[in-house]
Design an enzyme around this catalytic site. Sequence first.
Site, PDB file in Angstrom:
ATOM      1  N   LYS A  67       0.791  -1.282  -0.138  1.00 38.41           N
ATOM      2  CA  LYS A  67       0.041  -0.045  -0.026  1.00 38.41           C
ATOM      3  C   LYS A  67       0.660   1.356  -0.077  1.00 38.41           C
ATOM      4  CE  LYS A  67      -3.840   2.343   0.375  1.00 38.41           C
ATOM      5  NZ  LYS A  67      -4.322   3.031   1.497  1.00 38.41           N
ATOM      6  N   GLU A 120       0.077  13.386   4.456  1.00 39.47           N
ATOM      7  CA  GLU A 120       0.616  12.285   5.186  1.00 39.47           C
ATOM      8  C   GLU A 120       2.098  12.097   4.624  1.00 39.47           C
ATOM      9  OE1 GLU A 120      -2.289   8.995   6.507  1.00 39.47           O
ATOM     10  OE2 GLU A 120      -2.724   9.429   4.280  1.00 39.47           O
TER      11      GLU A 120
HETATM   12  O1  PAF Z   1      -4.687   8.020  -0.683  1.00 39.90           O
HETATM   13  C1  PAF Z   1      -5.600   8.036  -1.603  1.00 39.90           C
HETATM   14  O2  PAF Z   1      -6.032   8.909  -2.163  1.00 39.90           O
HETATM   15  C2  PAF Z   1      -5.738   6.580  -1.965  1.00 39.90           C
HETATM   16  O3  PAF Z   1      -5.357   5.609  -1.083  1.00 39.90           O
HETATM   17  C3  PAF Z   1      -5.696   6.091  -3.280  1.00 39.90           C
HETATM   18  C4  PAF Z   1      -5.492   4.641  -3.522  1.00 39.90           C
HETATM   19  C5  PAF Z   1      -4.151   6.792  -3.853  1.00 39.90           C
HETATM   20  C6  PAF Z   1      -6.544   6.383  -4.401  1.00 39.90           C
HETATM   21  O4  PAF Z   1      -6.768   7.885  -4.485  1.00 39.90           O
END
Ligand code: PAF
Length: 294
Positions: free
Chosen positions: A178, A257
């Site tokens: 992720k 973040e």
């Molecule tokens: O942070 C985000 O916006 C989401 O995790 C992602 C998967 C990049 C989709 O916009």
Amino acid sequence: MRIGIIGGGAIGLLFASRLSGKHRVTLYTRTAKQASIINRAGIRLIENGESRVFSGIISKGLDEGITDQDLLITTVKQYHLPELLPAIKSIQVPLLFLQNGYGHISYLKQLQSPAIYVGVVEHGALRHDRNTVEHTGPGITRIASFKGDLDQLTLLNEDIAQFPFTKSEDYHSMLIGKLVVNAVINPLTAILNVENGGLITNAFYYRLFQALFEEISGILELRNKTESFEHVKSVCMATAGNRSSMLKDLENGRETEIDAILGHILSEAKRKGKSDCLTSSLYMMVKGKESQGG
Ligand code: PAF
């Protein structure tokens, strides 16, 4: 089961509404004002163009303290976790952490609970106001154990429509998977001011997308590079119309973040002596924008 959810952002509101069909949910919010709106008007969930109100959720300001729960889910951003430490440090109930990035792993070592799980949320969610959330893209929540037996987590066996949970064997590769998605998509969309799909459809932005992935995969020493690249690309296309969370944070003058996402990759580059040209440039661009309020 009594489930406490910490954080009244998009993910907190989404989880509180979806889990309240089967569980006694208490949502802990940063402000007493948000808690009182939710207690009075419930949580409004917009899904597939329809709006439903979930009124059975109890909401409390975090400063009222955390009451007895069977599971506590924290959905706050990684940079808010240190403030929660005094409230959750000695709690003995199972804890589930749903933060982006990787930096929270060292934080978890300070906690005394015998069962600590981490998860990644692949749902799209957008908070409209203090008690309204839109489920913009159905996805999945992957959960792995950081400490303790994952089979004890009954959420994994539940059947909640459009809200699946799945077990991951290894928290490290789950979080890194992720992290790579967020590290490539979020800073580029935030700086280029495009929806996620723009990174693929604009030939010049796509070259940047490829170059950033190349650098990051080298720093993280990804073993399954081709598969990982295809995954990032498929998330980008599946969420083509989304403005990434980092772009939205900058647009709304909120803290991003970036430290949780690129900060971890930069410290890995430093530790391993790897080149981080593009990653550090993007880090500084996002920090610069953040410091001038978006
Ligand atoms: O942070 C985000 O916006 C989401 O995790 C992602 C998967 C990049 C989709 O916009």
